[in-house]
Enzyme design. Structure first.
Site, PDB file in Angstrom:
ATOM      1  N   ARG A 138      -5.407   5.663   1.149  1.00 60.27           N
ATOM      2  CA  ARG A 138      -4.521   4.519   1.322  1.00 60.27           C
ATOM      3  C   ARG A 138      -4.828   3.595   0.148  1.00 60.27           C
ATOM      4  O   ARG A 138      -5.913   3.005   0.077  1.00 60.27           O
ATOM      5  CB  ARG A 138      -4.772   3.814   2.654  1.00 60.27           C
ATOM      6  CG  ARG A 138      -4.186   4.552   3.867  1.00 60.27           C
ATOM      7  CD  ARG A 138      -2.674   4.438   3.896  1.00 60.27           C
ATOM      8  NE  ARG A 138      -2.061   5.264   4.927  1.00 60.27           N
ATOM      9  CZ  ARG A 138      -1.807   4.859   6.170  1.00 60.27           C
ATOM     10  NH1 ARG A 138      -2.152   3.639   6.541  1.00 60.27           N
ATOM     11  NH2 ARG A 138      -1.210   5.663   7.022  1.00 60.27           N
ATOM     12  N   GLU A 142      -0.272  -3.605  13.917  1.00 55.88           N
ATOM     13  CA  GLU A 142       0.648  -3.060  14.908  1.00 55.88           C
ATOM     14  C   GLU A 142       0.136  -3.332  16.320  1.00 55.88           C
ATOM     15  O   GLU A 142      -1.061  -3.277  16.603  1.00 55.88           O
ATOM     16  CB  GLU A 142       0.799  -1.547  14.686  1.00 55.88           C
ATOM     17  CG  GLU A 142       1.988  -0.937  15.396  1.00 55.88           C
ATOM     18  CD  GLU A 142       2.244   0.487  14.953  1.00 55.88           C
ATOM     19  OE1 GLU A 142       3.306   1.028  15.312  1.00 55.88           O
ATOM     20  OE2 GLU A 142       1.389   1.053  14.245  1.00 55.88           O
ATOM     21  N   ARG A 149       4.084   0.653   2.386  1.00 55.47           N
ATOM     22  CA  ARG A 149       4.274  -0.493   3.268  1.00 55.47           C
ATOM     23  C   ARG A 149       4.043  -1.749   2.435  1.00 55.47           C
ATOM     24  O   ARG A 149       2.913  -2.048   2.051  1.00 55.47           O
ATOM     25  CB  ARG A 149       3.321  -0.446   4.465  1.00 55.47           C
ATOM     26  CG  ARG A 149       3.583  -1.556   5.469  1.00 55.47           C
ATOM     27  CD  ARG A 149       2.796  -1.334   6.767  1.00 55.47           C
ATOM     28  NE  ARG A 149       3.123  -2.374   7.719  1.00 55.47           N
ATOM     29  CZ  ARG A 149       2.520  -3.559   7.805  1.00 55.47           C
ATOM     30  NH1 ARG A 149       1.522  -3.837   6.977  1.00 55.47           N
ATOM     31  NH2 ARG A 149       2.891  -4.453   8.684  1.00 55.47           N
ATOM     32  N   THR A 192       6.553   8.703   9.876  1.00 55.91           N
ATOM     33  CA  THR A 192       7.100   7.385   9.540  1.00 55.91           C
ATOM     34  C   THR A 192       6.727   6.953   8.128  1.00 55.91           C
ATOM     35  O   THR A 192       7.357   6.060   7.568  1.00 55.91           O
ATOM     36  CB  THR A 192       6.631   6.309  10.529  1.00 55.91           C
ATOM     37  OG1 THR A 192       5.202   6.161  10.430  1.00 55.91           O
ATOM     38  CG2 THR A 192       7.003   6.671  11.956  1.00 55.91           C
ATOM     39  N   ARG A 199       5.210  -7.630  12.765  1.00 50.21           N
ATOM     40  CA  ARG A 199       3.936  -7.391  13.452  1.00 50.21           C
ATOM     41  C   ARG A 199       3.174  -8.709  13.552  1.00 50.21           C
ATOM     42  O   ARG A 199       3.446  -9.658  12.829  1.00 50.21           O
ATOM     43  CB  ARG A 199       3.064  -6.386  12.684  1.00 50.21           C
ATOM     44  CG  ARG A 199       3.618  -4.986  12.593  1.00 50.21           C
ATOM     45  CD  ARG A 199       2.662  -4.072  11.847  1.00 50.21           C
ATOM     46  NE  ARG A 199       3.107  -2.696  11.778  1.00 50.21           N
ATOM     47  CZ  ARG A 199       2.437  -1.702  11.215  1.00 50.21           C
ATOM     48  NH1 ARG A 199       1.265  -1.960  10.642  1.00 50.21           N
ATOM     49  NH2 ARG A 199       2.911  -0.481  11.199  1.00 50.21           N
ATOM     50  N   ARG A 202       0.833  -1.198   0.000  1.00 48.96           N
ATOM     51  CA  ARG A 202       0.000   0.000   0.000  1.00 48.96           C
ATOM     52  C   ARG A 202       0.864   1.243   0.000  1.00 48.96           C
ATOM     53  O   ARG A 202       2.022   1.230   0.423  1.00 48.96           O
ATOM     54  CB  ARG A 202      -0.934   0.017   1.201  1.00 48.96           C
ATOM     55  CG  ARG A 202      -0.262   0.091   2.579  1.00 48.96           C
ATOM     56  CD  ARG A 202       0.040   1.501   3.032  1.00 48.96           C
ATOM     57  NE  ARG A 202       0.435   1.566   4.437  1.00 48.96           N
ATOM     58  CZ  ARG A 202       1.204   2.498   4.958  1.00 48.96           C
ATOM     59  NH1 ARG A 202       1.721   3.446   4.198  1.00 48.96           N
ATOM     60  NH2 ARG A 202       1.507   2.497   6.244  1.00 48.96           N
ATOM     61  N   CYS A 232       1.695  11.087   9.428  1.00 56.52           N
ATOM     62  CA  CYS A 232       2.695  10.513  10.325  1.00 56.52           C
ATOM     63  C   CYS A 232       4.062  10.531   9.640  1.00 56.52           C
ATOM     64  O   CYS A 232       4.191  10.038   8.513  1.00 56.52           O
ATOM     65  CB  CYS A 232       2.326   9.091  10.717  1.00 56.52           C
ATOM     66  SG  CYS A 232       3.537   8.337  11.857  1.00 56.52           S
ATOM     67  N   GLU A 254      -6.299   7.495   8.047  1.00 55.20           N
ATOM     68  CA  GLU A 254      -5.175   8.288   8.560  1.00 55.20           C
ATOM     69  C   GLU A 254      -4.692   9.290   7.520  1.00 55.20           C
ATOM     70  O   GLU A 254      -4.401  10.440   7.834  1.00 55.20           O
ATOM     71  CB  GLU A 254      -4.033   7.364   8.983  1.00 55.20           C
ATOM     72  CG  GLU A 254      -2.850   8.111   9.565  1.00 55.20           C
ATOM     73  CD  GLU A 254      -1.778   7.179  10.100  1.00 55.20           C
ATOM     74  OE1 GLU A 254      -0.591   7.536   9.987  1.00 55.20           O
ATOM     75  OE2 GLU A 254      -2.123   6.088  10.617  1.00 55.20           O
TER      76      GLU A 254
END
Length: 355
Positions: free
Chosen positions: A216, A301, A267, A260, A296, A113, A258, A212
């Site tokens: 996505r 997570e 990801r 990260t 994970r 993603r 975020c 988020e």
């Protein structure tokens, strides 16, 4: 608010990098959307067990609050946001990532993603109700134009009927409210309005709208054909970029709420069965650390493994291309499989471990 009173055992990136002097330097600043330092750090203040603890409110946040964000970015991504520049490459012809498990003995599924946000819109923590609805309309119109194997339907969360909700839960597609880190960041405001899920008929392509990040974009399928999953994702992103303008920085790549997720915002992951290796945690972690992979549990997570099944994904996203991130993940997964095959068989008891 005054300088936060962090507990003594707080180990988040926010705790490590926000000093009283830096707080005083930044506390009166705000972006053109009115986003402040207190909003930037609120999730980490309310949740001192955060690993990072900051969420950006708009594109300008990464420049205005750079004295705090740049050290966090440097530490997480091993990338100097001052002197380095991000490069993007989503050309499938550049990817050399053969299936690490052609017999299908270990990899259950592959999922890649990317996060995307609309240029000239605030990011989720600062997005007003009206802006969220406008963003949803723009995104849905772009999704409706997709053709071929990417064609599908959009399902808004608001007013969703029970049959559709149940089906999306069964397919593991449905995202939901409740994450306390996102709640503190302001990402759950006006829930569920302006949010929804799109998927194609084959259930191999999925888009989350206004979770988020504003998008996505997800490609997935059973098995370990990583190249096929990446090709579908790259094609979808290309088509959406014809109709939407995404927030991008020459310095930091694709911009996300975020830090990260900056850079590729990608990801790339597999669900993989490794019951024997799970009993050898140090070796497991050493392989993943060598390839910059994240471990994970199967429910994401902060979850545990069940039956020796893990979610393995790239950890680094900034300073490497999308092609390189996927290639590194594939190489790491191949080494994990080789390690699993080299270990003696376990008994019949189920393995339950948390790495």
């Amino acid at each position: 608010m005054p300088y936060p009173d962090f507990p003594s055992d707080c180990s988040s990136a926010l705790c490590r990098h926000l000093t009283p002097k830096l707080y005083a330097q930044l506390e009166t600043l705000e972006t053109r959307y009115g986003f402040t330092l207190d909003q930037l750090i609120n999730s980490g203040v309310e949740n001192p067990d955060s690993s990072i603890g900051v969420y950006a409110g708009d594109e300008e946040s990464y420049e205005l609050f750079a004295p705090l964000l740049d050290p966090i970015i440097r530490e997480y991504h091993h990338f100097d946001p001052v002197s380095d520049r991000h490069r993007s490459d989503m050309d499938p012809s550049h990817l050399d990532a053969p299936d690490p498990d052609p017999e299908g003995d270990f990899i259950l599924s592959t999922r890649i993603r990317v996060g995307r946000n609309l240029h000239c819109f605030p990011l989720g923590p600062s997005l007003a109700r009206r802006e969220r609805l406008i963003a949803e309309c723009l995104i849905v119109e772009a999704l409706k134009a997709l053709e071929g194997d990417l064609a599908g339907n959009y399902y808004p969360l608001e007013g969703m009927n029970e049959a559709t909700r149940h089906r999306l839960i069964e397919d593991h597609f449905l995202f939901k409210e409740g994450d306390r880190f996102l709640e503190s960041a302001g990402l759950n405001r006006n829930w569920p309005e302006g949010r929804g899920i799109y998927h194609n008929d084959d259930k191999t392509f999925l888009v989350w709208v206004n979770e988020e990040d504003q998008l996505r974009i997800i490609s997935m399928q059973p098995g370990g054909d990583i190249a096929e999953v990446f090709e579908r994702l790259a094609r979808a992103v290309t088509e959406l970029e014809r109709r939407l303008s995404f927030a991008y920085s020459n310095r930091l790549g694709y911009l996300t709420s975020c830090p990260t997720n900056l850079g590729t915002a990608m990801r790339a992951s597999v669900h993989i069965r490794l019951p024997r290796l799970a009993e050898h945690r140090e070796r497991f972690k050493a392989i993943c650390d060598r390839h910059e992979l994240q471990i994970r549990g199967i429910h994401g997570e902060h979850s545990e493994s069940e039956g020796g099944i893990y979610d393995i994904s790239n950890r680094r996203r900034l300073g490497i291309t999308e092609v390189e991130a996927v290639r590194r993940m594939a190489l790491g997964v191949r080494e994990l499989i080789e390690a699993e095959e080299s270990l003696p068989m376990l008994g019949t008891d189920s393995v339950k471990a948390n790495v």
